[in-house]
Write a protein that holds these residues in place. Structure first.
Motif, PDB file in Angstrom:
ATOM      1  N   GLY A   1       0.817  -1.197   0.000  1.00 51.36           N
ATOM      2  CA  GLY A   1       0.000   0.000   0.000  1.00 51.36           C
ATOM      3  C   GLY A   1       0.854   1.251   0.000  1.00 51.36           C
ATOM      4  O   GLY A   1       2.004   1.245   0.453  1.00 51.36           O
ATOM      5  N   VAL A   2       0.268   2.331  -0.515  1.00 49.33           N
ATOM      6  CA  VAL A   2       0.935   3.627  -0.549  1.00 49.33           C
ATOM      7  C   VAL A   2      -0.074   4.694  -0.155  1.00 49.33           C
ATOM      8  O   VAL A   2      -1.148   4.791  -0.763  1.00 49.33           O
ATOM      9  N   GLY A   3       0.260   5.479   0.862  1.00 48.38           N
ATOM     10  CA  GLY A   3      -0.574   6.600   1.283  1.00 48.38           C
ATOM     11  C   GLY A   3       0.177   7.897   1.064  1.00 48.38           C
ATOM     12  O   GLY A   3       1.239   8.112   1.663  1.00 48.38           O
ATOM     13  N   LEU A   4      -0.346   8.744   0.192  1.00 45.98           N
ATOM     14  CA  LEU A   4       0.355   9.974  -0.187  1.00 45.98           C
ATOM     15  C   LEU A   4      -0.528  11.191   0.075  1.00 45.98           C
ATOM     16  O   LEU A   4      -1.684  11.229  -0.337  1.00 45.98           O
ATOM     17  N   ASP A   5       0.051  12.171   0.723  1.00 42.86           N
ATOM     18  CA  ASP A   5      -0.595  13.483   0.791  1.00 42.86           C
ATOM     19  C   ASP A   5       0.076  14.441  -0.178  1.00 42.86           C
ATOM     20  O   ASP A   5      -0.430  15.523  -0.433  1.00 42.86           O
ATOM     21  N   VAL A   6       1.212  14.020  -0.702  1.00 40.74           N
ATOM     22  CA  VAL A   6       1.985  14.812  -1.655  1.00 40.74           C
ATOM     23  C   VAL A   6       2.461  13.891  -2.765  1.00 40.74           C
ATOM     24  O   VAL A   6       2.663  12.695  -2.551  1.00 40.74           O
ATOM     25  N   ILE A   7       2.638  14.463  -3.942  1.00 42.28           N
ATOM     26  CA  ILE A   7       3.103  13.688  -5.087  1.00 42.28           C
ATOM     27  C   ILE A   7       3.829  14.642  -6.026  1.00 42.28           C
ATOM     28  O   ILE A   7       3.548  15.840  -6.050  1.00 42.28           O
ATOM     29  N   GLU A   8       4.773  14.137  -6.776  1.00 48.57           N
ATOM     30  CA  GLU A   8       5.496  14.979  -7.732  1.00 48.57           C
ATOM     31  C   GLU A   8       4.522  15.674  -8.676  1.00 48.57           C
ATOM     32  O   GLU A   8       3.575  15.059  -9.165  1.00 48.57           O
ATOM     33  N   ASN A   9       4.763  16.954  -8.908  1.00 44.37           N
ATOM     34  CA  ASN A   9       3.943  17.729  -9.851  1.00 44.37           C
ATOM     35  C   ASN A   9       2.458  17.611  -9.533  1.00 44.37           C
ATOM     36  O   ASN A   9       1.626  17.453 -10.424  1.00 44.37           O
TER      37      ASN A   9
ATOM     38  N   MET B   1      -4.405   2.222  -9.422  1.00 46.91           N
ATOM     39  CA  MET B   1      -3.745   1.065  -8.831  1.00 46.91           C
ATOM     40  C   MET B   1      -4.356   0.712  -7.483  1.00 46.91           C
ATOM     41  O   MET B   1      -4.782   1.575  -6.720  1.00 46.91           O
ATOM     42  N   GLU B   2      -4.406  -0.587  -7.204  1.00 49.32           N
ATOM     43  CA  GLU B   2      -4.908  -1.072  -5.917  1.00 49.32           C
ATOM     44  C   GLU B   2      -3.930  -0.689  -4.803  1.00 49.32           C
ATOM     45  O   GLU B   2      -2.715  -0.654  -5.010  1.00 49.32           O
ATOM     46  N   GLY B   3      -4.477  -0.423  -3.623  1.00 45.54           N
ATOM     47  CA  GLY B   3      -3.635  -0.146  -2.468  1.00 45.54           C
ATOM     48  C   GLY B   3      -3.083   1.253  -2.419  1.00 45.54           C
ATOM     49  O   GLY B   3      -2.118   1.514  -1.694  1.00 45.54           O
ATOM     50  N   VAL B   4      -3.688   2.157  -3.174  1.00 47.70           N
ATOM     51  CA  VAL B   4      -3.206   3.540  -3.211  1.00 47.70           C
ATOM     52  C   VAL B   4      -4.266   4.469  -2.630  1.00 47.70           C
ATOM     53  O   VAL B   4      -5.447   4.375  -2.970  1.00 47.70           O
ATOM     54  N   LEU B   5      -3.845   5.345  -1.744  1.00 45.00           N
ATOM     55  CA  LEU B   5      -4.722   6.366  -1.163  1.00 45.00           C
ATOM     56  C   LEU B   5      -3.996   7.696  -1.236  1.00 45.00           C
ATOM     57  O   LEU B   5      -2.872   7.829  -0.730  1.00 45.00           O
ATOM     58  N   ILE B   6      -4.613   8.676  -1.881  1.00 45.19           N
ATOM     59  CA  ILE B   6      -3.985   9.986  -2.055  1.00 45.19           C
ATOM     60  C   ILE B   6      -4.938  11.069  -1.565  1.00 45.19           C
ATOM     61  O   ILE B   6      -6.121  11.070  -1.928  1.00 45.19           O
ATOM     62  N   THR B   7      -4.427  11.979  -0.754  1.00 43.91           N
ATOM     63  CA  THR B   7      -5.187  13.155  -0.327  1.00 43.91           C
ATOM     64  C   THR B   7      -4.501  14.404  -0.889  1.00 43.91           C
ATOM     65  O   THR B   7      -3.302  14.386  -1.171  1.00 43.91           O
ATOM     66  N   PRO B   8      -5.253  15.505  -1.055  1.00 42.81           N
ATOM     67  CA  PRO B   8      -4.725  16.671  -1.790  1.00 42.81           C
ATOM     68  C   PRO B   8      -3.920  17.664  -0.943  1.00 42.81           C
ATOM     69  O   PRO B   8      -4.295  18.811  -0.784  1.00 42.81           O
TER      70      PRO B   8
END
Length: 330
Positions: free
Chosen positions: A268-276, A289-296
């Motif tokens: 799993g990957v939890g991201l509040d930040v991402i490139e660009n 993708m499965e197992g991905v959670l992203i907040t803005p």
């Protein structure tokens, strides 16, 4: 959108000319109250560098941006009276701070506004991933109350790897200990006193990658930390690990974590930040993708933290004005 305020007749002691960018309407009254006695402009939007130059004038002495306003050589060269850049954030990778130093322009940040705030969000992402909160809610909303496929994972007894033991990282370590996790950490600067008080152990970078069930990132974005998590780092991770990033997007190579998910290295990957991140579109492959959670980019975003940001920015500017600059990063 902008707002221009002139000095109060009641207070002429402080009269620096300040430009604020990326100000939410809800925060305008606080800024106006704290900075009474200054001349300032408030802009709500994220300007390009050309727009920033147009907003300012040659008498501008202070620019106070947030995280997306880029301030580089071009801006500094055309503003002859610019003395201070007071970013309302902990990170300062949106500012060419080295060039600012060469120009005699002070750059300061807000280092302590969200130690607990950001660490709490890291665990919000983690708990959502290990207990399938978001997909569970989506299923229930469709009228299906089945728990099939949602078997979760306990945090107790797992190993938490903390990358970066500044204030946020230390708070993450405390939370991890509260969940009954074994906590290990990596940093180029060791805080042995905190390690003893909280109960974690410093290890090498490679050992942290190989031992951690969960890795949470709390380092600034510098030349030395750009793509710290790359394909090589992912390849060294414990199979089935979870990666959490609430620091800066550039610390993690997005292609590397996509590869790690495809290979089953990352569960799993939890991201509040991402490139660009401002260019992120709905067709980005990571979003499918499965197992991905992203907040803005909301890890910092609480009422309490925003109040601390503005208050500390006021202290940064007024301390500089009095000849005693604080929270200087260059």
């Amino acid at each position: 959108m902008g707002l221009l305020c002139s000095p109060s007749k009641r207070n002429k002691v402080m009269d620096m000319k300040i430009l604020f960018t990326e100000v939410e309407p809800a925060d305008e009254e606080t800024i106006k109250r704290l900075f009474e006695g200054h001349q300032f402009k408030i802009y709500n939007d994220i300007p390009t560098e050309d727009e920033l130059i147009e907003m300012a004038d040659e008498d501008t002495e202070v620019i106070s941006p947030f995280i997306y306003t880029k301030i580089g050589k071009k801006t500094m060269d055309v503003l002859p009276n610019l003395k201070l850049i007071a970013t309302r954030s902990t990170g300062f990778d949106h500012i060419d701070w080295e060039y600012a130093r060469s120009k005699g322009i002070t750059v300061c940040n807000v280092p302590y506004y969200g130690s607990n705030t950001v660490a709490e969000h890291a665990f919000a992402l983690l708990l959502n991933l290990v207990r399938h909160v978001c997909p569970g809610w989506t299923r229930v909303r469709s009228g299906n109350f089945s728990y099939e496929g949602f078997r979760g994972t306990d945090l107790k007894g797992k190993t938490l790897g903390v990358l970066g033991t500044g204030r946020i990282g230390l708070h993450a370590a405390r939370i991890g200990k509260g969940f009954g996790m074994e906590v290990i950490a990596y940093d180029v600067i060791l805080n042995e006193k905190a390690a003893e008080e909280i109960g974690f152990t410093y290890v090498s970078f490679d050992e942290l990658l190989s031992r951690s069930d969960v890795i949470t990132i709390h380092v600034p974005l510098l030349k030395s930390t750009y793509h710290l998590i790359d394909k090589e780092a992912v390849s060294k991770m414990k199979r089935g690990a979870i990666l959490i990033n609430t620091a800066r997007g550039g610390v993690v190579d997005t292609n590397a974590i996509m590869w790690g998910l495809q290979e089953g290295i990352l569960k799993g990957v939890g991201l509040d930040v991402i490139e660009n991140e401002k260019s992120l579109t709905a067709d980005h492959p990571l979003l499918r993708m499965e197992g991905v959670l992203i907040t803005p980019h909301i890890a910092f975003y609480t009422h309490e933290a925003m109040t601390r940001i503005i208050t500390t920015t006021y202290e940064n500017i007024t301390s500089f004005e009095k000849g005693n600059p604080i929270n200087v990063v260059n």
